[in-house]
Design an enzyme around this catalytic site. Structure first.
Site, short mmCIF file in Angstrom:
data_model
loop_
_atom_site.label_atom_id
_atom_site.label_comp_id
_atom_site.label_asym_id
_atom_site.label_seq_id
_atom_site.Cartn_x
_atom_site.Cartn_y
_atom_site.Cartn_z
CE LYS A 142 -4.13 -1.97 0.13
NZ LYS A 142 -3.91 -3.26 0.03
C1 LIG Z 1 -10.03 -2.74 -1.87
C2 LIG Z 1 -9.65 -3.31 -0.76
N1 LIG Z 1 -10.41 -3.64 0.11
C3 LIG Z 1 -9.95 -4.40 1.45
C4 LIG Z 1 -8.71 -4.87 1.51
C5 LIG Z 1 -8.34 -5.51 2.53
O1 LIG Z 1 -7.16 -5.00 3.41
P1 LIG Z 1 -6.35 -5.93 4.22
O2 LIG Z 1 -5.51 -6.77 3.23
O3 LIG Z 1 -5.26 -5.03 5.01
O4 LIG Z 1 -7.26 -6.65 5.33
C6 LIG Z 1 -7.59 -4.35 0.43
C7 LIG Z 1 -6.31 -4.76 0.57
O5 LIG Z 1 -5.73 -5.70 0.22
C8 LIG Z 1 -8.13 -4.02 -0.69
O6 LIG Z 1 -7.53 -3.50 -1.83
#
Ligand SMILES: Cc1ncc(COP(=O)(O)O)c(C=O)c1O
Length: 372
Positions: free
Chosen positions: A184
């Site tokens: 990110k």
């Molecule tokens: C659009 C979106 N939503 C939700 C997530 C979930 O985040 P995490 O992987 O930190 O749980 C991500 C990340 O990978 C994402 O790109």
């Protein structure tokens, strides 16, 4: 015969330096590795940066989305309208609360949930709309606001994005969730944060991320159901150090995107990420192109790999994933715009510091592989 040249260009690479090392070492030396002073410091700095009233740091983007949906009242039997063109977590979180994710098609330009399609999907069971700022491009939140339903924004990919009216994505007052996984714009390894304009929403999320304990409660007393969705002080310290270099990292990503635009401009049939429009500004996260129709994507990805370029299909349509087909009976043809885009999308190497020569190598490889 292999045509492999130079070192492989990775898809993503975090920017970590001495400031992050020192920040982590300081926490280790302090002896307070969780629920220490870095947690509120990171939350306040993040909220200030966006112009949001409050922020709650959590263990991931997914846990943040889960808590945010609970905070706006989604529960058993409800429907949550969301985008089928997203990372699977944005739909899964509705299921965690025994609600149903209801998909609506996306806008062909922005690739975000189409407000008209979302409006058509509203029923008397709709409890919330969950738009996703996909690939960092601002979703049309004012149009969703006009529907008069609670909103949870998935801003996991959208740090640095700004709406056309100048408000930062995440600062409109709805719970908005950012993710800090290693690829990110800002990373804490794993982690996330939820911004909100509502102090009561923050209080509820702060309690629920910490096993349902109120701030003034003693050890091992809990007045509601909760989870362990805490973000450690080690991660918060990393987040604080990353915030210091956020402007530079965002500018570097925007620069890499501009290099790609120039290098790929003449490639016939290849569709590039949409340009900013009507004042909306993308917070650059990934550089995703759509291959010309009829091109074999898997073969393209393999051939790029042979030329030392990492790439991946990004993103698959959620409703066509095995679990969603089996659990909800979804089939091809339901969301034609999403399905067309999802079948052709490829993420190219993209990170701060991607050099002009690396971009040129990617462009040359793509040109050779597509025969254009
Ligand atoms: C659009 C979106 N939503 C939700 C997530 C979930 O985040 P995490 O992987 O930190 O749980 C991500 C990340 O990978 C994402 O790109």
């Amino acid at each position: 015969m292999s045509v492999r040249v130079d070192e492989e260009i990775p898809l993503a690479r975090p920017v970590l330096g001495e400031a992050e090392e020192q920040a982590v070492v300081d926490v280790l030396r302090s002896g307070q590795l969780s629920l220490g002073p870095r947690l509120p410091a990171f939350e306040q700095a993040f909220a200030r940066r966006l112009g949001a009233a409050h922020a709650s740091a959590v263990s991931s983007g997914t846990s943040g989305l889960h808590l945010a949906l609970r905070a706006v009242g989604v529960s058993d039997g409800d429907e949550v309208i969301t985008s089928p063109f997203s990372f699977v977590a944005s739909a899964n979180v509705a299921i965690y609360e025994r609600a149903r994710p209801v998909f609506a098609d996306i806008d062909a330009r922005t690739l975000n949930l189409d407000p008209r399609a979302a409006a058509a999907a509203v029923t008397d069971r709709t409890a919330a709309i969950l738009p996703v700022h996909i690939f960092g491009y601002p979703a049309d939140i004012p149009a969703f606001e006009a529907l008069g339903l609670p909103i949870v924004e998935d801003a996991c990919e959208a740090l640095g994005a700004v709406h056309g009216d100048g408000v930062a994505v995440g600062a409109r007052g709805h719970p908005a969730v950012f993710g800090f996984y290693a690829n990110k714009q800002l990373t804490t390894g794993e982690g996330g944060i939820v911004t909100t304009g509502d102090a009561a929403v923050k209080a509820r999320m702060d309690s629920e991320r910490n096993q349902g304990r109120a701030p003034d409660m003693g050890w091992l007393d809990h007045d509601r159901l909760g989870f362990n969705y805490r973000l450690s002080d080690v991660a918060c310290a990393l987040g604080l150090a990353q915030l210091e270099r956020l402007d530079a990292m965002l500018a570097d990503r925007a620069h890499a995107a501009a290099l790609y635009r120039a290098a790929l401009a003449g490639l016939e049939g290849l569709e590039l990420p949409c340009e900013d429009s009507a004042g909306d500004r993308r917070g650059w996260f990934v550089f995703v192109v759509q291959l010309p129709r009829g091109v074999d994507r898997d073969a393209t990805i393999r051939a790029l790999r042979e030329r030392g370029v990492q790439s991946k299909p990004y993103l698959p349509a959620i409703h066509l994933m095995s679990y969603y087909r089996e659990a909800f009976g979804h089939r091809e043809g339901e969301f034609p715009v999403c399905e067309d885009v999802a079948a052709r999308s490829v993420a190219l190497p993209f990170f701060p510091g991607l050099s002009e020569s690396q971009v040129e190598r990617v462009a040359q490889a793509l040109r050779a592989v597509l025969g254009r």
